[in-house]
Design a protein around this motif. Sequence first.
Motif, PDB file in Angstrom:
ATOM      1  N   MET A   1      -2.943  42.599 -35.249  1.00 38.31           N
ATOM      2  CA  MET A   1      -2.158  41.590 -34.585  1.00 38.31           C
ATOM      3  C   MET A   1      -2.905  40.373 -35.615  1.00 38.31           C
ATOM      4  N   GLN A   2      -1.760  39.278 -35.534  1.00 37.58           N
ATOM      5  CA  GLN A   2      -2.175  38.151 -36.674  1.00 37.58           C
ATOM      6  C   GLN A   2      -3.130  37.181 -35.823  1.00 37.58           C
ATOM      7  N   GLU A   3      -3.346  37.166 -34.638  1.00 36.42           N
ATOM      8  CA  GLU A   3      -4.186  36.080 -34.060  1.00 36.42           C
ATOM      9  C   GLU A   3      -5.179  36.803 -33.183  1.00 36.42           C
ATOM     10  N   ILE A   4      -6.447  36.430 -32.966  1.00 35.96           N
ATOM     11  CA  ILE A   4      -7.439  37.118 -32.246  1.00 35.96           C
ATOM     12  C   ILE A   4      -7.046  36.660 -30.627  1.00 35.96           C
ATOM     13  N   SER A   5      -6.408  35.450 -30.297  1.00 36.28           N
ATOM     14  CA  SER A   5      -5.853  35.353 -29.133  1.00 36.28           C
ATOM     15  C   SER A   5      -4.753  36.579 -28.460  1.00 36.28           C
ATOM     16  N   LEU A   6      -4.100  37.131 -29.578  1.00 36.52           N
ATOM     17  CA  LEU A   6      -3.275  38.395 -29.019  1.00 36.52           C
ATOM     18  C   LEU A   6      -3.949  39.597 -28.675  1.00 36.52           C
ATOM     19  N   ASN A   7      -5.342  39.801 -29.663  1.00 38.38           N
ATOM     20  CA  ASN A   7      -6.130  40.714 -29.279  1.00 38.38           C
ATOM     21  C   ASN A   7      -6.382  40.616 -27.856  1.00 38.38           C
ATOM     22  N   ILE A   8      -7.076  39.445 -27.639  1.00 39.78           N
ATOM     23  CA  ILE A   8      -7.608  39.163 -26.294  1.00 39.78           C
ATOM     24  C   ILE A   8      -6.537  39.488 -25.201  1.00 39.78           C
ATOM     25  N   LEU A   9      -5.207  38.977 -25.450  1.00 39.42           N
ATOM     26  CA  LEU A   9      -4.209  39.250 -24.345  1.00 39.42           C
ATOM     27  C   LEU A   9      -4.018  40.655 -24.394  1.00 39.42           C
ATOM     28  N   ASP A  10      -3.975  41.306 -25.199  1.00 38.55           N
ATOM     29  CA  ASP A  10      -3.822  43.000 -25.254  1.00 38.55           C
ATOM     30  C   ASP A  10      -4.822  43.409 -24.260  1.00 38.55           C
ATOM     31  N   VAL A  11      -6.161  43.229 -24.791  1.00 43.32           N
ATOM     32  CA  VAL A  11      -7.324  43.807 -23.864  1.00 43.32           C
ATOM     33  C   VAL A  11      -7.351  43.580 -22.400  1.00 43.32           C
ATOM     34  N   ALA A  12      -6.965  42.017 -22.181  1.00 47.89           N
ATOM     35  CA  ALA A  12      -6.840  41.888 -20.935  1.00 47.89           C
ATOM     36  C   ALA A  12      -5.994  42.279 -20.050  1.00 47.89           C
ATOM     37  N   GLN A  13      -4.701  42.794 -20.588  1.00 51.89           N
ATOM     38  CA  GLN A  13      -3.658  43.470 -20.040  1.00 51.89           C
ATOM     39  C   GLN A  13      -4.098  44.591 -19.679  1.00 51.89           C
ATOM     40  N   ASN A  14      -4.801  45.430 -20.437  1.00 54.17           N
ATOM     41  CA  ASN A  14      -5.350  46.646 -20.343  1.00 54.17           C
ATOM     42  C   ASN A  14      -6.331  46.537 -18.749  1.00 54.17           C
ATOM     43  N   SER A  15      -7.010  45.216 -18.725  1.00 53.41           N
ATOM     44  CA  SER A  15      -7.970  45.207 -17.419  1.00 53.41           C
ATOM     45  C   SER A  15      -6.936  44.780 -16.312  1.00 53.41           C
ATOM     46  N   VAL A  16      -5.857  44.121 -16.395  1.00 51.90           N
ATOM     47  CA  VAL A  16      -4.746  44.297 -15.319  1.00 51.90           C
ATOM     48  C   VAL A  16      -4.529  45.510 -14.791  1.00 51.90           C
ATOM     49  N   LYS A  17      -3.932  46.370 -16.017  1.00 49.64           N
ATOM     50  CA  LYS A  17      -3.450  47.723 -15.662  1.00 49.64           C
ATOM     51  C   LYS A  17      -4.746  48.661 -15.132  1.00 49.64           C
ATOM     52  N   ALA A  18      -5.787  48.189 -15.231  1.00 49.49           N
ATOM     53  CA  ALA A  18      -7.085  49.099 -14.535  1.00 49.49           C
ATOM     54  C   ALA A  18      -7.288  48.542 -13.220  1.00 49.49           C
ATOM     55  N   LYS A  19      -6.274  47.670 -12.833  1.00 55.45           N
ATOM     56  CA  LYS A  19      -6.687  47.045 -11.430  1.00 55.45           C
ATOM     57  C   LYS A  19      -7.847  46.433 -11.307  1.00 55.45           C
ATOM     58  N   GLY A 113      -6.021  31.354 -32.872  1.00 55.07           N
ATOM     59  CA  GLY A 113      -4.409  31.389 -32.186  1.00 55.07           C
ATOM     60  C   GLY A 113      -4.537  30.474 -31.105  1.00 55.07           C
ATOM     61  N   ASP A 114      -3.551  30.533 -30.272  1.00 54.81           N
ATOM     62  CA  ASP A 114      -3.423  29.663 -29.034  1.00 54.81           C
ATOM     63  C   ASP A 114      -4.075  30.312 -27.918  1.00 54.81           C
ATOM     64  N   LEU A 115      -5.293  30.289 -27.730  1.00 55.19           N
ATOM     65  CA  LEU A 115      -6.327  30.717 -26.598  1.00 55.19           C
ATOM     66  C   LEU A 115      -5.833  29.884 -25.326  1.00 55.19           C
ATOM     67  N   ASN A 116      -5.507  28.781 -25.337  1.00 57.89           N
ATOM     68  CA  ASN A 116      -5.163  28.171 -24.123  1.00 57.89           C
ATOM     69  C   ASN A 116      -3.929  28.779 -23.599  1.00 57.89           C
ATOM     70  N   SER A 117      -2.960  28.830 -24.355  1.00 57.58           N
ATOM     71  CA  SER A 117      -1.612  29.714 -23.748  1.00 57.58           C
ATOM     72  C   SER A 117      -1.884  31.123 -23.327  1.00 57.58           C
ATOM     73  N   THR A 118      -2.867  31.663 -23.937  1.00 60.11           N
ATOM     74  CA  THR A 118      -3.036  32.958 -23.726  1.00 60.11           C
ATOM     75  C   THR A 118      -3.745  33.042 -22.248  1.00 60.11           C
ATOM     76  N   ARG A 188     -11.764  20.175 -35.352  1.00 62.10           N
ATOM     77  CA  ARG A 188     -11.712  21.401 -36.231  1.00 62.10           C
ATOM     78  C   ARG A 188     -10.668  22.535 -35.955  1.00 62.10           C
ATOM     79  N   ILE A 189     -10.401  23.336 -36.575  1.00 63.97           N
ATOM     80  CA  ILE A 189      -9.322  24.382 -36.469  1.00 63.97           C
ATOM     81  C   ILE A 189     -10.214  25.598 -36.557  1.00 63.97           C
ATOM     82  N   PHE A 190     -10.288  26.410 -35.437  1.00 62.75           N
ATOM     83  CA  PHE A 190     -10.825  27.816 -35.708  1.00 62.75           C
ATOM     84  C   PHE A 190      -9.858  28.824 -35.852  1.00 62.75           C
TER      85      PHE A 190
END
Length: 190
Positions: A1-19, A113-118, A188-190
């Motif tokens: 994935m091109q942004e860390i925020s997308l990795n976070i979104l993917d893992v968090a979606q796994n958490s959602v699916k894990a109820k 990436g855009d953590l806030n939007s995530t 600063r941009i991280f």
Amino acid sequence: MQEISLNILDVAQNSVKAKATLIELAVEMNTAKDSLSVEIKDNGCGMTAETLEKVTDPFFTTRDTRKIGLGIPFFKEAAESTGGNFGITSEVNVGTTVKAGFGLSHIDRAPLGDLNSTVEMLVFYNTHIDFVYRYSVDSEEFTLDTREIAELLEITPEQRAEAFSSPDVKEFISGFLKENTDEINKGRIF
């Protein structure tokens, strides 16, 4: 994935699916130590030891819609390619914790990436789940906790979906995230 925020979104979606009913996200940067750490923790159904052993293999997935699962392996590779580390722990009926450490200034580190939007997307589309998001840079940090917002709004669990879907609450959460992130980042941009 091109942004860390997308990795976070993917893992968090796994958490959602894990109820999960509670998902905690933490993003910490330490400029003196040149480190960035990400932690996603949930109280979902967890994984068996057998599944946990295979979860970083890209040719393993628990989904029946496809034969490969690239989210966790990509996240692991992204962290380790910067001289960082990756770990995942899980216990059935307790939950899962994913931790990734990155070299903050490493040339191969993907942008945050855009953590806030995530965070907004996770909160607004999963109103039945509590989220705690902590963002820190050096000694400054802020926390967004949807349990505190629900308490301030004096709403019951049955009223959460409607309340967290209202334009006023969405605007408040978006503004809170932007204002606090801007204040801590100091341009600063991280």
